[in-house]
Design a protein around this motif. Structure first.
Motif, PDB file in Angstrom:
ATOM      1  N   UNK A 258     -13.821  23.663 -29.195  1.00  0.00           N
ATOM      2  CA  UNK A 258     -12.948  24.836 -29.167  1.00  0.00           C
ATOM      3  C   UNK A 258     -11.530  24.541 -29.639  1.00  0.00           C
ATOM      4  N   UNK A 259     -11.235  23.294 -29.910  1.00  0.00           N
ATOM      5  CA  UNK A 259      -9.887  22.942 -30.340  1.00  0.00           C
ATOM      6  C   UNK A 259      -9.609  23.556 -31.707  1.00  0.00           C
ATOM      7  N   UNK A 260      -8.434  24.160 -31.850  1.00  0.00           N
ATOM      8  CA  UNK A 260      -8.045  24.800 -33.101  1.00  0.00           C
ATOM      9  C   UNK A 260      -6.687  24.269 -33.536  1.00  0.00           C
ATOM     10  N   UNK A 261      -6.460  24.317 -34.839  1.00  0.00           N
ATOM     11  CA  UNK A 261      -5.180  23.918 -35.362  1.00  0.00           C
ATOM     12  C   UNK A 261      -5.295  22.823 -36.407  1.00  0.00           C
ATOM     13  N   UNK A 262      -4.152  22.326 -36.883  1.00  0.00           N
ATOM     14  CA  UNK A 262      -4.154  21.242 -37.876  1.00  0.00           C
ATOM     15  C   UNK A 262      -4.800  19.977 -37.303  1.00  0.00           C
ATOM     16  N   UNK A 263      -5.164  19.031 -38.170  1.00  0.00           N
ATOM     17  CA  UNK A 263      -5.803  17.786 -37.682  1.00  0.00           C
ATOM     18  C   UNK A 263      -4.937  17.019 -36.700  1.00  0.00           C
ATOM     19  N   UNK A 264      -3.621  16.971 -36.943  1.00  0.00           N
ATOM     20  CA  UNK A 264      -2.770  16.211 -36.024  1.00  0.00           C
ATOM     21  C   UNK A 264      -2.715  16.865 -34.639  1.00  0.00           C
ATOM     22  N   UNK A 265      -2.724  18.228 -34.635  1.00  0.00           N
ATOM     23  CA  UNK A 265      -2.715  18.920 -33.354  1.00  0.00           C
ATOM     24  C   UNK A 265      -4.033  18.711 -32.606  1.00  0.00           C
ATOM     25  N   UNK A 266      -5.144  18.726 -33.365  1.00  0.00           N
ATOM     26  CA  UNK A 266      -6.432  18.451 -32.734  1.00  0.00           C
ATOM     27  C   UNK A 266      -6.476  17.041 -32.150  1.00  0.00           C
ATOM     28  N   UNK A 267      -5.855  16.092 -32.869  1.00  0.00           N
ATOM     29  CA  UNK A 267      -5.838  14.713 -32.364  1.00  0.00           C
ATOM     30  C   UNK A 267      -5.044  14.619 -31.066  1.00  0.00           C
ATOM     31  N   UNK A 268      -3.901  15.330 -31.025  1.00  0.00           N
ATOM     32  CA  UNK A 268      -3.088  15.311 -29.797  1.00  0.00           C
ATOM     33  C   UNK A 268      -3.835  15.977 -28.652  1.00  0.00           C
ATOM     34  N   UNK A 269      -4.462  17.133 -28.930  1.00  0.00           N
ATOM     35  CA  UNK A 269      -5.216  17.815 -27.889  1.00  0.00           C
ATOM     36  C   UNK A 269      -6.407  16.995 -27.423  1.00  0.00           C
ATOM     37  N   UNK A 270      -7.069  16.317 -28.382  1.00  0.00           N
ATOM     38  CA  UNK A 270      -8.191  15.459 -27.992  1.00  0.00           C
ATOM     39  C   UNK A 270      -7.748  14.306 -27.110  1.00  0.00           C
ATOM     40  N   UNK A 271      -6.600  13.733 -27.422  1.00  0.00           N
ATOM     41  CA  UNK A 271      -6.082  12.632 -26.590  1.00  0.00           C
ATOM     42  C   UNK A 271      -5.747  13.126 -25.182  1.00  0.00           C
ATOM     43  N   UNK A 272      -5.125  14.309 -25.109  1.00  0.00           N
ATOM     44  CA  UNK A 272      -4.807  14.858 -23.792  1.00  0.00           C
ATOM     45  C   UNK A 272      -6.070  15.159 -22.991  1.00  0.00           C
ATOM     46  N   UNK A 273      -7.112  15.663 -23.683  1.00  0.00           N
ATOM     47  CA  UNK A 273      -8.370  15.928 -22.995  1.00  0.00           C
ATOM     48  C   UNK A 273      -9.001  14.643 -22.490  1.00  0.00           C
ATOM     49  N   UNK A 274      -8.959  13.597 -23.288  1.00  0.00           N
ATOM     50  CA  UNK A 274      -9.520  12.311 -22.854  1.00  0.00           C
ATOM     51  C   UNK A 274      -8.784  11.781 -21.628  1.00  0.00           C
ATOM     52  N   UNK A 275      -7.458  11.889 -21.662  1.00  0.00           N
ATOM     53  CA  UNK A 275      -6.684  11.430 -20.498  1.00  0.00           C
ATOM     54  C   UNK A 275      -7.014  12.257 -19.263  1.00  0.00           C
ATOM     55  N   UNK A 276      -7.162  13.577 -19.460  1.00  0.00           N
ATOM     56  CA  UNK A 276      -7.512  14.451 -18.329  1.00  0.00           C
ATOM     57  C   UNK A 276      -8.888  14.101 -17.784  1.00  0.00           C
ATOM     58  N   UNK A 277      -9.854  13.879 -18.700  1.00  0.00           N
ATOM     59  CA  UNK A 277     -11.195  13.520 -18.261  1.00  0.00           C
ATOM     60  C   UNK A 277     -11.194  12.194 -17.508  1.00  0.00           C
ATOM     61  N   UNK A 278     -10.458  11.223 -18.029  1.00  0.00           N
ATOM     62  CA  UNK A 278     -10.400   9.925 -17.348  1.00  0.00           C
ATOM     63  C   UNK A 278      -9.767  10.051 -15.977  1.00  0.00           C
ATOM     64  N   UNK A 279      -8.714  10.886 -15.892  1.00  0.00           N
ATOM     65  CA  UNK A 279      -8.050  11.073 -14.602  1.00  0.00           C
ATOM     66  C   UNK A 279      -8.987  11.729 -13.598  1.00  0.00           C
ATOM     67  N   UNK A 280      -9.733  12.738 -14.053  1.00  0.00           N
ATOM     68  CA  UNK A 280     -10.662  13.414 -13.148  1.00  0.00           C
ATOM     69  C   UNK A 280     -11.844  12.517 -12.783  1.00  0.00           C
ATOM     70  N   UNK A 281     -12.309  11.705 -13.736  1.00  0.00           N
ATOM     71  CA  UNK A 281     -13.445  10.826 -13.448  1.00  0.00           C
ATOM     72  C   UNK A 281     -13.091   9.779 -12.404  1.00  0.00           C
ATOM     73  N   UNK A 282     -11.868   9.259 -12.487  1.00  0.00           N
ATOM     74  CA  UNK A 282     -11.471   8.213 -11.553  1.00  0.00           C
ATOM     75  C   UNK A 282     -10.695   8.761 -10.352  1.00  0.00           C
ATOM     76  N   UNK A 283     -10.575  10.092 -10.273  1.00  0.00           N
ATOM     77  CA  UNK A 283      -9.855  10.672  -9.129  1.00  0.00           C
ATOM     78  C   UNK A 283     -10.602  10.410  -7.839  1.00  0.00           C
ATOM     79  N   UNK A 284     -11.921  10.548  -7.858  1.00  0.00           N
ATOM     80  CA  UNK A 284     -12.696  10.325  -6.643  1.00  0.00           C
ATOM     81  C   UNK A 284     -12.532   8.895  -6.153  1.00  0.00           C
ATOM     82  N   UNK A 285     -12.742   7.945  -7.085  1.00  0.00           N
ATOM     83  CA  UNK A 285     -12.620   6.535  -6.685  1.00  0.00           C
ATOM     84  C   UNK A 285     -11.217   6.214  -6.203  1.00  0.00           C
ATOM     85  N   UNK A 286     -10.207   6.730  -6.938  1.00  0.00           N
ATOM     86  CA  UNK A 286      -8.833   6.428  -6.556  1.00  0.00           C
ATOM     87  C   UNK A 286      -8.442   7.027  -5.224  1.00  0.00           C
TER      88      UNK A 286
END
Length: 393
Positions: A258-286
């Motif tokens: 669902x990400x829209x926009x120029x390639x650089x914006x998609x890259x930034x949004x993808x990085x933020x999503x990865x960080x969010x996913x990692x934070x949520x995945x390790x939230x339980x353990x943490x």
């Protein structure tokens, strides 16, 4: 990260449900303690403690929403391998797809049930905490009014160094600032103070009743909220756990698409999503690690405080040396059982506390009443300093 408590079948045990219910409270205590320790060096963290209810509710809102969306379970239930299932009365008893034997068919949660689950898990506990805080303030106000009176001021509220006219002016201006909003707020606080005990007692009574019925296997609902939503909590099978992993992957893939926009914006949004996913995945353990660390630190500091506060056992000190006999005082007889005043065997032995010497009660009472001193050491003494001895050696 899962905690398997045990038991058979899909119905969780009472201890699994109780542990899942008590986990958020332990998590809140751990976070509050950790932030309180950090606030000693970082004073700006005190603002977080000032809004503790809002901060924790926001955190649980993110965790509960993510957990219900991906696993169909609350944050604490997912840690114990539990899942929420919509309980429906089975109309066709020959339905072979139903795995329950009590006429109830389980299915996945609907969107409405997920939203209401968040309300019961986050919103209602938040309002209950705020009501409890308002009730405590109202109770303290009533206590102060009973002690100081409704029209009297407390000592710290009165400025004794100002002149009388200044205090009257200040009091008049304070009364003028009492707006309708303030009066309405006080009226609401009084209503909450009168109604909250009954609401709290009813809530606790229903909670206890449902937990007792669940323990006795008389109902499949552990709480009033689950019954109102028509939800059963069941154990997740191995296949369901695998399906949950694939479901999370599909959800995240759709979000990336669902990400829209120029390639650089998609890259930034993808990085933020990865960080969010990692934070949520390790939230339980943490967060669970934070609970264990909190308990360990609590035990450690409690043990240290007990060691520091525990009285140290020392050997008893040696007795003080006997007082010296005054030159003008009565000499001591060689036999310690003889009264120095009457030179007879002591009768009703009594001691003068200022010196420690023992006499007959009648002798020492007469002497101290007349001379106001010990007859041997000549130290000042009074009748109040004469003590009766019941075991004379």
């Amino acid at each position: 990260m899962l905690f398997q408590v045990g038991g058979q079948g899909t119905r969780p045990t009472f201890f699994e449900m109780a542990a899942a219910q008590q986990l958020p409270a332990s998590l809140r205590a751990a976070l509050t303690y950790s932030i309180g320790v950090l606030a000693l060096r970082r004073p700006f963290l005190h603002k977080v403690l000032d809004y503790e209810d809002e901060f924790f509710s926001l955190l649980m809102l993110v965790l509960e929403t993510h957990s219900l969306r991906t696993t169909d379970a609350s944050f604490s239930e997912s840690l114990y391998g539990l899942r929420r299932r919509a309980a429906k009365i089975r109309t066709n008893k020959a339905d072979i797809r139903s795995k329950s034997s009590d006429g109830i068919q389980h299915s996945g949660l609907e969107r409405r049930q997920r939203v209401l689950s968040v309300v019961f898990l986050v919103v209602l506990p938040y309002f209950k905490s705020k009501l409890h805080s308002i009730y405590n303030k109202e109770r303290e106000a009533r206590l102060q009014a009973s002690l100081w009176g409704p029209g009297e001021e407390r000592f710290e509220d009165v400025d004794y160094f100002d002149e009388g006219e200044a205090s009257i002016t200040t009091r008049t201006s304070t009364e003028a600032e009492a707006t309708m909003r303030t009066r309405l707020a006080k009226h609401i606080q009084k209503i909450i103070g009168a109604c909250y005990p009954w609401i709290h007692a009813t809530s606790e009574g229903l909670t206890f009743t449902y937990q007792l019925l669940y323990l006795l296997d008389a109902t499949g609902f552990y709480s009033v909220g689950l019954h109102a939503l028509g939800i059963h909590v069941c154990r997740a099978t191995g296949q369901e756990l695998m399906d949950t992993s694939s479901r999370i992957s599909k959800i995240r893939s759709r979000e990336r698409e669902r990400l829209r926009g120029p390639p650089w914006l998609k890259a930034v949004q993808g990085t933020l999503l990865k960080c969010t996913y990692a934070l949520l995945d390790y939230a339980q353990t943490g967060l669970i690690a934070a609970v264990f660390i909190f308990k360990m630190m609590e035990w450690w500091y409690q043990s240290a405080e007990e060691r520091m506060s525990a009285p140290t056992v020392y050997p008893p000190p040696p007795p003080p040396p006997p007082p010296k006999v005054a030159k003008d005082g009565i000499p001591l007889p060689p036999d310690r059982t003889i009264c120095p005043l009457c030179s007879q065997k002591r009768a009703n032995p009594s001691v003068v506390t200022v010196s420690g010497f023992v006499f007959c009660y009648a002798c020492i009472h007469k002497y101290v009443s007349q001379y106001k001193r010990c007859p041997i050491t000549l130290m000042p003494a009074d009748i109040e300093q004469i003590r009766r001895l019941f075991h004379d050696v």
